[in-house]
Design a protein around this motif. Structure first.
Motif, PDB file in Angstrom:
ATOM      1  N   TYR A   1      70.705  18.808  44.543  1.00  0.00           N
ATOM      2  CA  TYR A   1      71.504  19.811  43.843  1.00  0.00           C
ATOM      3  C   TYR A   1      72.876  19.918  44.503  1.00  0.00           C
ATOM      4  CZ  TYR A   1      66.977  20.868  41.849  1.00  0.00           C
ATOM      5  OH  TYR A   1      65.773  20.736  41.196  1.00  0.00           O
TER       6      TYR A   1
ATOM      7  N   ARG B   1      69.723  27.923  44.043  1.00  0.00           N
ATOM      8  CA  ARG B   1      69.836  28.743  42.829  1.00  0.00           C
ATOM      9  C   ARG B   1      70.731  27.975  41.886  1.00  0.00           C
ATOM     10  NH1 ARG B   1      72.960  32.826  40.226  1.00  0.00           N
ATOM     11  NH2 ARG B   1      71.655  34.406  39.206  1.00  0.00           N
ATOM     12  N   THR B   2      70.163  27.516  40.788  1.00  0.00           N
ATOM     13  CA  THR B   2      70.910  26.665  39.874  1.00  0.00           C
ATOM     14  C   THR B   2      71.988  27.457  39.142  1.00  0.00           C
ATOM     15  OG1 THR B   2      69.520  27.030  37.918  1.00  0.00           O
ATOM     16  CG2 THR B   2      68.787  25.355  39.514  1.00  0.00           C
TER      17      THR B   2
ATOM     18  N   LEU C   1      68.092  29.864  38.011  1.00  0.00           N
ATOM     19  CA  LEU C   1      66.734  29.594  38.472  1.00  0.00           C
ATOM     20  C   LEU C   1      66.735  29.388  39.981  1.00  0.00           C
ATOM     21  CD1 LEU C   1      63.718  28.887  37.883  1.00  0.00           C
ATOM     22  CD2 LEU C   1      64.463  26.491  37.738  1.00  0.00           C
TER      23      LEU C   1
ATOM     24  N   ILE D   1      64.859  28.003  43.299  1.00  0.00           N
ATOM     25  CA  ILE D   1      63.852  27.031  43.711  1.00  0.00           C
ATOM     26  C   ILE D   1      63.669  27.168  45.217  1.00  0.00           C
ATOM     27  CG2 ILE D   1      63.122  24.619  43.695  1.00  0.00           C
ATOM     28  CD1 ILE D   1      65.224  24.126  41.498  1.00  0.00           C
TER      29      ILE D   1
ATOM     30  N   ASN E   1      62.997  35.022  38.651  1.00  0.00           N
ATOM     31  CA  ASN E   1      63.117  33.760  37.916  1.00  0.00           C
ATOM     32  C   ASN E   1      63.135  32.615  38.921  1.00  0.00           C
ATOM     33  OD1 ASN E   1      63.575  31.877  35.859  1.00  0.00           O
ATOM     34  ND2 ASN E   1      65.798  32.093  36.024  1.00  0.00           N
TER      35      ASN E   1
ATOM     36  N   CYS F   1      52.403  20.696  38.468  1.00  0.00           N
ATOM     37  CA  CYS F   1      52.791  22.102  38.409  1.00  0.00           C
ATOM     38  C   CYS F   1      51.608  22.976  37.993  1.00  0.00           C
ATOM     39  CB  CYS F   1      53.943  22.281  37.428  1.00  0.00           C
ATOM     40  SG  CYS F   1      54.471  23.991  37.223  1.00  0.00           S
TER      41      CYS F   1
ATOM     42  N   PHE G   1      62.071  16.840  36.555  1.00  0.00           N
ATOM     43  CA  PHE G   1      62.191  18.171  37.148  1.00  0.00           C
ATOM     44  C   PHE G   1      63.627  18.446  37.582  1.00  0.00           C
ATOM     45  CE2 PHE G   1      62.155  20.826  41.018  1.00  0.00           C
ATOM     46  CZ  PHE G   1      61.676  22.003  40.464  1.00  0.00           C
TER      47      PHE G   1
ATOM     48  N   THR H   1      65.954  18.748  34.390  1.00  0.00           N
ATOM     49  CA  THR H   1      65.805  19.954  33.564  1.00  0.00           C
ATOM     50  C   THR H   1      66.165  21.229  34.302  1.00  0.00           C
ATOM     51  OG1 THR H   1      63.441  20.009  34.109  1.00  0.00           O
ATOM     52  CG2 THR H   1      64.073  18.904  32.071  1.00  0.00           C
ATOM     53  N   THR H   2      65.931  21.266  35.617  1.00  0.00           N
ATOM     54  CA  THR H   2      66.343  22.454  36.369  1.00  0.00           C
ATOM     55  C   THR H   2      67.845  22.494  36.557  1.00  0.00           C
ATOM     56  OG1 THR H   2      65.864  21.283  38.447  1.00  0.00           O
ATOM     57  CG2 THR H   2      64.162  22.763  37.587  1.00  0.00           C
ATOM     58  N   THR H   3      68.475  21.332  36.553  1.00  0.00           N
ATOM     59  CA  THR H   3      69.925  21.277  36.687  1.00  0.00           C
ATOM     60  C   THR H   3      70.637  21.654  35.399  1.00  0.00           C
ATOM     61  OG1 THR H   3      69.811  19.573  38.412  1.00  0.00           O
ATOM     62  CG2 THR H   3      71.902  19.791  37.243  1.00  0.00           C
TER      63      THR H   3
END
Length: 219
Positions: free
Chosen positions: A66, A89-90, A94, A96, A117, A191, A211, A214-216
């Motif tokens: 990230y 924290r994106t 979100l 992580i 979240n 998951c 993962f 999509t989280t990015t």
């Protein structure tokens, strides 16, 4: 800590450089040596975030997926003034948290309630028994109507018990830093979803690349 503020810029630890904590503002010492990964530390035994833990190479390898601006983000409760530093924290909000060491149930619950979240990424290589137990339990996974989502009838026989009552998704990484063949299932993440019917739980399987992507991008 991986980063300190040096002239207002997030900077990794470099010997002889003075940095400051982005959370409490106090001076940090650059710890650079051959035994441990380079990091910043508060002077003495002081640490402004009781949730903060020493990082492993596994921890760092995940964070670097990230951008710097999303790593070690200070989040403040506006009502109480309480502060904590999220691993990631994106840009879409979100959180992580990457967890290698054992964590007490009380602290896990506190973090989940504070960040809300969020998802956990857990190092499944910490204890030698965890992956063999998962591999054996995976043989009993039952398919559902949704692709790559499985029903687990006895999750306590597959996953560490201290994660089974989490309020948020728990993502297990059984590969760690190991080199594996392309067809090794450890290349994927598993998951554990925070929904259950009695003792039955659901597990989703997906690639690391999916993962991270999509989280990015917020999907």
């Amino acid at each position: 800590m991986k980063y300190a503020l040096v002239d207002g810029i997030k900077t990794e630890a470099v010997k002889g450089v003075k940095g400051f904590c982005s959370s409490c503002g106090s001076e940090l010492i650059a710890k650079c040596g051959e035994q441990k990964i380079n990091h910043w530390a508060h002077k003495g035994n002081r640490n402004c975030d009781p949730w903060w833990e020493p990082e492993t190479e596994w921890h760092r390898s995940w964070k670097k997926n990230y951008i710097i601006g999303c790593q070690e983000v200070v989040l403040t409760d506006e009502k109480t003034g309480e502060k904590h530093i999220a691993d990631v924290r994106t840009e879409h909000g979100l959180v992580i948290e990457f967890q290698h060491s054992h964590i007490r149930s009380e602290e896990r619950i506190s973090r989940e309630r504070y960040y809300k979240n969020m998802v956990w990424v857990v190092d499944g290589t910490r204890l030698k028994r965890d992956y063999p137990r998962f591999l054996k339990g995976r043989e009993e996974f039952r398919s559902t109507e949704k692709k790559s989502i499985y029903r687990v009838d006895f999750p306590d026989e597959v996953f560490p018990k201290n994660w089974l009552k989490s309020y948020v998704p728990i993502i297990f990484d059984f590969k760690g830093l190991e080199m594996t063949n392309d067809d090794d299932i450890r290349n994927n993440l598993f998951c554990l979803l925070p929904v259950r019917k009695g003792e039955i739980m659901l597990v989703a399987e997906f690639s690391r690349e999916a993962f991270i992507r999509t989280t990015t991008n917020g999907e």
